[in-house]
Motif scaffolding. Structure first.
Motif, PDB file in Angstrom:
ATOM      1  N   MET A 119      50.404  23.952  56.158  1.00  0.00           N
ATOM      2  CA  MET A 119      49.563  23.401  56.474  1.00  0.00           C
ATOM      3  C   MET A 119      49.846  22.256  57.630  1.00  0.00           C
ATOM      4  N   LYS A 120      49.404  22.359  58.795  1.00  0.00           N
ATOM      5  CA  LYS A 120      49.697  21.201  59.987  1.00  0.00           C
ATOM      6  C   LYS A 120      48.797  20.079  59.724  1.00  0.00           C
ATOM      7  N   ASP A 146      42.089  26.427  68.694  1.00  0.00           N
ATOM      8  CA  ASP A 146      41.603  26.622  67.403  1.00  0.00           C
ATOM      9  C   ASP A 146      40.634  25.328  66.661  1.00  0.00           C
ATOM     10  N   ASP A 205      40.502  24.609  62.708  1.00  0.00           N
ATOM     11  CA  ASP A 205      41.655  24.181  62.141  1.00  0.00           C
ATOM     12  C   ASP A 205      41.921  22.816  62.495  1.00  0.00           C
ATOM     13  N   LYS A 250      42.427  32.803  54.592  1.00  0.00           N
ATOM     14  CA  LYS A 250      43.060  31.883  54.910  1.00  0.00           C
ATOM     15  C   LYS A 250      43.857  31.226  53.738  1.00  0.00           C
ATOM     16  N   LYS A 277      46.711  32.317  52.624  1.00  0.00           N
ATOM     17  CA  LYS A 277      48.222  32.443  52.754  1.00  0.00           C
ATOM     18  C   LYS A 277      48.558  31.327  53.533  1.00  0.00           C
ATOM     19  N   ASP A 278      47.624  30.668  54.280  1.00  0.00           N
ATOM     20  CA  ASP A 278      47.970  29.671  55.137  1.00  0.00           C
ATOM     21  C   ASP A 278      48.122  28.315  54.202  1.00  0.00           C
ATOM     22  N   TYR A 279      47.708  28.015  53.208  1.00  0.00           N
ATOM     23  CA  TYR A 279      47.842  27.026  52.254  1.00  0.00           C
ATOM     24  C   TYR A 279      48.495  27.143  51.013  1.00  0.00           C
ATOM     25  N   SER A 295      52.230  29.048  49.197  1.00  0.00           N
ATOM     26  CA  SER A 295      53.377  29.724  49.242  1.00  0.00           C
ATOM     27  C   SER A 295      53.479  30.939  48.243  1.00  0.00           C
ATOM     28  N   SER A 319      45.128  37.580  50.940  1.00  0.00           N
ATOM     29  CA  SER A 319      44.486  37.328  52.329  1.00  0.00           C
ATOM     30  C   SER A 319      44.664  38.909  53.071  1.00  0.00           C
TER      31      SER A 319
END
Ligand code: SF4
Ligand code: SF4
Length: 405
Positions: free
Chosen positions: A1-2, A80, A83, A257, A259-261, A263, A271
């Motif tokens: 996550m950024k 986006d 996000d 989402k 898979k974005d948060y 591993s 997802s």
């Protein structure tokens, strides 16, 4: 996550054209520049440069957003927005001490407690027909202020306890079902309806006692809590499934989402394989037992494709209502924190359905069912004007239609 700082270039990409104003439901309801993405980017620019502090006052503006994504879809720079707002709120949680109200709203323990109490209380509530009584006096109750409006909403969420007869037979396919907290604790009519429809195409649904998908934690930027929920849900998932479905557009969006948060490879599998339940029903034929004028509300997080299925329902007339695909204004915690704005957005939606004179509004998200109910609770209808029925697509297909394959 950024982190927020990683979005610096995206925020600079905003040309300040103001086009987002034309689609943002919160801006249209408030005319507050800080409600629209351009305004929030100005504030976040200040935070990144060190001119502004990301404190409680600034977070209030970040919360002026339903997460509908309309501005992202419309923005010429394709920023986006959602996000970025999530990353900004996550930054807030890292650097601020939570107030008592924030602790209460963020407590998963309290949230679960409310759900568990509801699970035991609601069957009694339905057994003593309190739901029918409140529905009968709805028009008088709604004149009694905000608390009464919430009573109407909760009453509509409780449903009637509809249990369709499910055809027994040999099941060919097993599909994992993300039942979510609404189906499990509040009202499982939608789950029962999906089971009945899919039994028609020899699909058996397997449930795994999943937790809430974590939507309110993700939208609020409470990423630590969101990650804990992801872990709990992934621990219930074995690898042995071809596809996993949900009946809720909000769960669908959040599960995409995961898979974005995380591993964990299971997060990618979840997802990438999650589908909306209607996706498995596209080849079935539906014929309504009576002729109705039907319309839809398209949730912000579902695709337009489910409307093709609605248009195919025999003996019904499909009516396309103005702004049927615009946000209903509910968005979970947004409706709790910004009651007036949320009510104003929903009321406009409800007026559009009244103007089109539809009998039934179908949708695919439990939160949107509440958003639509809220709109009609806000709207002052004349004595002889009935509000349309607001139904989950699945319940309509299973209780009002003949199904054939
Ligand atoms: S539409 Fe996009 S580029 Fe234009 S002001 Fe809004 S966020 Fe900025
Ligand atoms: S996501 Fe929706 S509510 Fe939020 S700023 Fe964009 S258009 Fe407005």
């Amino acid at each position: 996550m950024k982190n927020l700082i990683d979005y610096k270039d995206d925020i600079y990409k905003c040309s300040r054209c103001g086009l987002c104003q034309t689609v943002c439901p919160v801006y249209k309801a408030t005319l507050n520049e800080c409600a629209v993405s351009r305004g929030k980017f100005n504030l976040l620019n200040g935070v990144i440069k060190g001119d502004l502090i990301l404190n409680k006052n600034l977070k209030k503006y970040l919360e002026l957003c339903t997460g509908c994504n309309a501005c992202k879809d419309f923005c010429p720079s394709r920023i986006d927005v959602r996000d970025i707002f999530i990353a900004a709120k996550a930054e807030y949680y890292k650097t601020n001490k939570l107030s008592f109200k924030e602790k209460v709203l963020n407590s998963y323990f309290l949230f679960k407690l409310v759900l568990i109490v509801s699970r035991f209380f609601l069957p009694l509530y339905r057994f003593f027909r309190v739901n029918k009584l409140i529905k009968y006096f709805e028009n008088s109750i709604k004149k009694m202020g905000t608390a009464a409006k919430w009573l109407i909403l909760l009453n509509s969420a409780a449903g009637n306890g509809y249990k369709p007869k499910i055809r027994s037979g040999s099941s060919l396919k097993k599909v994992l079902y993300f039942d979510g907290c609404f189906n499990k604790y509040i009202n499982n009519e939608t789950l029962n309806s999906v089971k009945k429809i899919l039994a028609q195409c020899n699909v058996e649904l397997v449930t795994k006692n999943f937790e809430c998908c974590g939507v309110s934690y993700l939208n609020d930027g409470n990423i630590d809590e969101f990650k804990k929920i992801i872990e709990k849900n992934l621990s219930k998932l074995d690898d042995d499934f071809d596809c996993i479905i949900t009946d809720c557009a909000s769960c669908y969006d959040v599960l995409k989402k995961y898979k974005d948060y995380s591993s964990d490879p299971k997060a990618v599998s979840l997802s990438d394989n999650i589908k909306m339940a209607w996706d498995l029903m596209k080849n079935l034929e539906f014929e309504a037992l009576k002729s109705y004028k039907i319309s839809v509300h398209k949730p912000c997080h579902d695709s337009y494709e489910f409307i093709d299925l609605v248009k195919k329902i025999k003996s019904c007339e499909y009516i396309e209502v103005k702004d049927y695909d615009k946000c209903c204004g509910f968005a979970g915690k947004f409706a709790l924190i910004n009651q007036n704005i949320s009510g104003k957005i929903s009321e406009q939606k409800a007026q559009n359905y009244i103007d089109s004179d539809v009998d039934i509004i179908l949708t695919t998200c439990p939160a949107c069912l509440l958003g639509l109910e809220q709109g009609f609770a806000e709207l002052k209808l004349s004595q002889n004007r009935q509000k349309p029925e607001i139904m989950s697509l699945y319940q309509f297909l299973s209780s009002v239609c003949k199904i054939s394959d």
